[in-house]
Design a protein around this motif. Structure first.
Motif, PDB file in Angstrom:
ATOM      1  N   GLN A  75       0.818  -1.211   0.000  1.00  0.00           N
ATOM      2  CA  GLN A  75       0.000   0.000   0.000  1.00  0.00           C
ATOM      3  C   GLN A  75       0.853   1.263   0.000  1.00  0.00           C
ATOM      4  O   GLN A  75       0.428   2.293  -0.505  1.00  0.00           O
ATOM      5  CB  GLN A  75      -0.931   0.017   1.206  1.00  0.00           C
ATOM      6  CG  GLN A  75      -2.040  -0.995   1.119  1.00  0.00           C
ATOM      7  CD  GLN A  75      -2.907  -1.020   2.369  1.00  0.00           C
ATOM      8  OE1 GLN A  75      -2.517  -0.556   3.428  1.00  0.00           O
ATOM      9  NE2 GLN A  75      -4.087  -1.597   2.240  1.00  0.00           N
ATOM     10  N   ASP A  76       2.026   1.196   0.594  1.00  0.00           N
ATOM     11  CA  ASP A  76       2.830   2.402   0.781  1.00  0.00           C
ATOM     12  C   ASP A  76       4.310   2.065   0.669  1.00  0.00           C
ATOM     13  O   ASP A  76       5.049   2.181   1.632  1.00  0.00           O
ATOM     14  CB  ASP A  76       2.523   3.008   2.158  1.00  0.00           C
ATOM     15  CG  ASP A  76       3.272   4.303   2.399  1.00  0.00           C
ATOM     16  OD1 ASP A  76       3.509   5.040   1.435  1.00  0.00           O
ATOM     17  OD2 ASP A  76       3.622   4.562   3.566  1.00  0.00           O
ATOM     18  N   THR A  77       4.726   1.627  -0.515  1.00  0.00           N
ATOM     19  CA  THR A  77       6.129   1.293  -0.704  1.00  0.00           C
ATOM     20  C   THR A  77       6.961   2.548  -0.459  1.00  0.00           C
ATOM     21  O   THR A  77       6.764   3.566  -1.101  1.00  0.00           O
ATOM     22  CB  THR A  77       6.386   0.782  -2.128  1.00  0.00           C
ATOM     23  OG1 THR A  77       5.527  -0.318  -2.372  1.00  0.00           O
ATOM     24  CG2 THR A  77       7.824   0.344  -2.302  1.00  0.00           C
ATOM     25  N   PRO A  78       7.864   2.484   0.495  1.00  0.00           N
ATOM     26  CA  PRO A  78       8.662   3.672   0.819  1.00  0.00           C
ATOM     27  C   PRO A  78       9.515   4.138  -0.366  1.00  0.00           C
ATOM     28  O   PRO A  78      10.287   3.381  -0.915  1.00  0.00           O
ATOM     29  CB  PRO A  78       9.555   3.200   1.973  1.00  0.00           C
ATOM     30  CG  PRO A  78       8.904   1.965   2.495  1.00  0.00           C
ATOM     31  CD  PRO A  78       8.175   1.350   1.348  1.00  0.00           C
ATOM     32  N   GLU A  79       9.298   5.386  -0.759  1.00  0.00           N
ATOM     33  CA  GLU A  79      10.087   5.956  -1.855  1.00  0.00           C
ATOM     34  C   GLU A  79      11.569   5.989  -1.507  1.00  0.00           C
ATOM     35  O   GLU A  79      12.427   5.942  -2.376  1.00  0.00           O
ATOM     36  CB  GLU A  79       9.597   7.364  -2.181  1.00  0.00           C
ATOM     37  CG  GLU A  79       8.222   7.386  -2.795  1.00  0.00           C
ATOM     38  CD  GLU A  79       7.757   8.797  -3.075  1.00  0.00           C
ATOM     39  OE1 GLU A  79       8.582   9.726  -3.071  1.00  0.00           O
ATOM     40  OE2 GLU A  79       6.542   8.960  -3.302  1.00  0.00           O
ATOM     41  N   GLU A  80      11.849   6.058  -0.213  1.00  0.00           N
ATOM     42  CA  GLU A  80      13.232   6.123   0.224  1.00  0.00           C
ATOM     43  C   GLU A  80      14.022   4.883  -0.182  1.00  0.00           C
ATOM     44  O   GLU A  80      15.245   4.912  -0.267  1.00  0.00           O
ATOM     45  CB  GLU A  80      13.326   6.306   1.739  1.00  0.00           C
ATOM     46  CG  GLU A  80      12.889   7.660   2.208  1.00  0.00           C
ATOM     47  CD  GLU A  80      11.381   7.771   2.405  1.00  0.00           C
ATOM     48  OE1 GLU A  80      10.647   6.811   2.083  1.00  0.00           O
ATOM     49  OE2 GLU A  80      10.934   8.822   2.870  1.00  0.00           O
ATOM     50  N   LEU A  81      13.317   3.780  -0.437  1.00  0.00           N
ATOM     51  CA  LEU A  81      14.013   2.568  -0.863  1.00  0.00           C
ATOM     52  C   LEU A  81      14.735   2.797  -2.180  1.00  0.00           C
ATOM     53  O   LEU A  81      15.856   2.341  -2.368  1.00  0.00           O
ATOM     54  CB  LEU A  81      13.029   1.401  -1.019  1.00  0.00           C
ATOM     55  CG  LEU A  81      12.406   0.887   0.255  1.00  0.00           C
ATOM     56  CD1 LEU A  81      11.415  -0.225  -0.067  1.00  0.00           C
ATOM     57  CD2 LEU A  81      13.465   0.381   1.199  1.00  0.00           C
ATOM     58  N   GLN A  82      14.078   3.488  -3.083  1.00  0.00           N
ATOM     59  CA  GLN A  82      14.698   3.764  -4.381  1.00  0.00           C
ATOM     60  C   GLN A  82      15.875   4.717  -4.235  1.00  0.00           C
ATOM     61  O   GLN A  82      16.835   4.642  -4.980  1.00  0.00           O
ATOM     62  CB  GLN A  82      13.665   4.335  -5.345  1.00  0.00           C
ATOM     63  CG  GLN A  82      12.571   3.331  -5.660  1.00  0.00           C
ATOM     64  CD  GLN A  82      11.458   3.942  -6.486  1.00  0.00           C
ATOM     65  OE1 GLN A  82      11.448   5.136  -6.765  1.00  0.00           O
ATOM     66  NE2 GLN A  82      10.520   3.110  -6.889  1.00  0.00           N
ATOM     67  N   GLU A  83      15.776   5.613  -3.270  1.00  0.00           N
ATOM     68  CA  GLU A  83      16.833   6.595  -3.065  1.00  0.00           C
ATOM     69  C   GLU A  83      17.837   6.154  -2.013  1.00  0.00           C
ATOM     70  O   GLU A  83      18.797   6.852  -1.734  1.00  0.00           O
ATOM     71  CB  GLU A  83      16.203   7.930  -2.653  1.00  0.00           C
ATOM     72  CG  GLU A  83      15.261   8.475  -3.711  1.00  0.00           C
ATOM     73  CD  GLU A  83      14.470   9.657  -3.207  1.00  0.00           C
ATOM     74  OE1 GLU A  83      14.823  10.226  -2.160  1.00  0.00           O
ATOM     75  OE2 GLU A  83      13.482  10.023  -3.864  1.00  0.00           O
ATOM     76  N   LYS A  84      17.597   4.989  -1.397  1.00  0.00           N
ATOM     77  CA  LYS A  84      18.474   4.423  -0.367  1.00  0.00           C
ATOM     78  C   LYS A  84      18.682   5.392   0.795  1.00  0.00           C
ATOM     79  O   LYS A  84      19.780   5.600   1.259  1.00  0.00           O
ATOM     80  CB  LYS A  84      19.803   3.986  -0.984  1.00  0.00           C
ATOM     81  CG  LYS A  84      19.636   2.905  -2.013  1.00  0.00           C
ATOM     82  CD  LYS A  84      20.950   2.473  -2.577  1.00  0.00           C
ATOM     83  CE  LYS A  84      20.724   1.411  -3.630  1.00  0.00           C
ATOM     84  NZ  LYS A  84      21.904   1.045  -4.347  1.00  0.00           N
ATOM     85  N   LYS A  85      17.567   5.971   1.233  1.00  0.00           N
ATOM     86  CA  LYS A  85      17.622   6.854   2.395  1.00  0.00           C
ATOM     87  C   LYS A  85      17.109   6.086   3.609  1.00  0.00           C
ATOM     88  O   LYS A  85      17.342   4.902   3.733  1.00  0.00           O
ATOM     89  CB  LYS A  85      16.778   8.110   2.135  1.00  0.00           C
ATOM     90  CG  LYS A  85      17.370   9.026   1.082  1.00  0.00           C
ATOM     91  CD  LYS A  85      16.531  10.262   0.923  1.00  0.00           C
ATOM     92  CE  LYS A  85      17.107  11.174  -0.147  1.00  0.00           C
ATOM     93  NZ  LYS A  85      16.250  12.330  -0.387  1.00  0.00           N
ATOM     94  N   ASP A  86      16.390   6.756   4.460  1.00  0.00           N
ATOM     95  CA  ASP A  86      15.883   6.147   5.686  1.00  0.00           C
ATOM     96  C   ASP A  86      14.751   5.173   5.374  1.00  0.00           C
ATOM     97  O   ASP A  86      13.705   5.561   4.865  1.00  0.00           O
ATOM     98  CB  ASP A  86      15.379   7.235   6.631  1.00  0.00           C
ATOM     99  CG  ASP A  86      14.962   6.684   7.981  1.00  0.00           C
ATOM    100  OD1 ASP A  86      15.300   5.529   8.294  1.00  0.00           O
ATOM    101  OD2 ASP A  86      14.289   7.420   8.718  1.00  0.00           O
ATOM    102  N   VAL A  87      14.952   3.900   5.693  1.00  0.00           N
ATOM    103  CA  VAL A  87      13.938   2.873   5.438  1.00  0.00           C
ATOM    104  C   VAL A  87      13.200   2.471   6.716  1.00  0.00           C
ATOM    105  O   VAL A  87      12.388   1.562   6.700  1.00  0.00           O
ATOM    106  CB  VAL A  87      14.549   1.620   4.765  1.00  0.00           C
ATOM    107  CG1 VAL A  87      15.058   1.958   3.375  1.00  0.00           C
ATOM    108  CG2 VAL A  87      15.646   1.024   5.627  1.00  0.00           C
ATOM    109  N   ASN A  88      13.485   3.128   7.817  1.00  0.00           N
ATOM    110  CA  ASN A  88      12.831   2.808   9.085  1.00  0.00           C
ATOM    111  C   ASN A  88      11.364   3.219   9.037  1.00  0.00           C
ATOM    112  O   ASN A  88      11.022   4.276   8.513  1.00  0.00           O
ATOM    113  CB  ASN A  88      13.534   3.501  10.247  1.00  0.00           C
ATOM    114  CG  ASN A  88      14.921   2.947  10.444  1.00  0.00           C
ATOM    115  OD1 ASN A  88      15.103   1.740  10.563  1.00  0.00           O
ATOM    116  ND2 ASN A  88      15.912   3.823  10.468  1.00  0.00           N
TER     117      ASN A  88
END
Length: 122
Positions: A75-88
């Motif tokens: 439902q809410d894939t963290p955009e930060e995953l693509q940018e390798k930022k904060d995944v917490n």
């Protein structure tokens, strides 16, 4: 690689990462070895993250937490995953969400049981 650890056992989760990398290497080898231009990737260099996520307070809700992680991720894939930022995602969902999921599964299972019972020959 993301490892969602609902029991917060980071030392154990780290060993899962090692085992998963080894599994991926073996699986890749078995599927693609011998094919033209075969070059096995070095899975040992794959980054493994163990983000802070909602954690369970008991030892029997693991399955519910896995399902809720999947639901939340889809439902809410963290955009930060693509940018390798904060995944917490410590506040990704609440205990109330887990309880609602438990109730939903219970209702579905009762409905399935009633359906199957009604289909039995007399």
């Amino acid at each position: 690689m993301l490892i969602y650890d609902s029991l917060r056992t980071s030392s154990v989760a780290s060993s899962y990462a090692v085992a998963l990398k080894a599994y991926l290497a073996e699986e890749y080898q078995s599927k693609f070895a011998g094919k033209p231009d075969f070059t096995a990737p070095d899975f040992s260099k794959m980054t493994a993250w163990i983000p802070r996520v909602p954690s369970q307070s008991n030892e029997f809700d693991c399955g519910l937490y896995i399902l809720q992680y999947i639901i939340a991720f889809l439902q809410d894939t963290p955009e930060e995953l693509q940018e390798k930022k904060d995944v917490n995602r410590p506040d990704w969902f609440t205990v109330a969400d887990i309880e609602m999921l438990r109730e939903h599964i219970r209702v579905v299972m009762i409905g399935q049981e009633e359906y199957l019972t009604s289909k039995k020959p007399a």
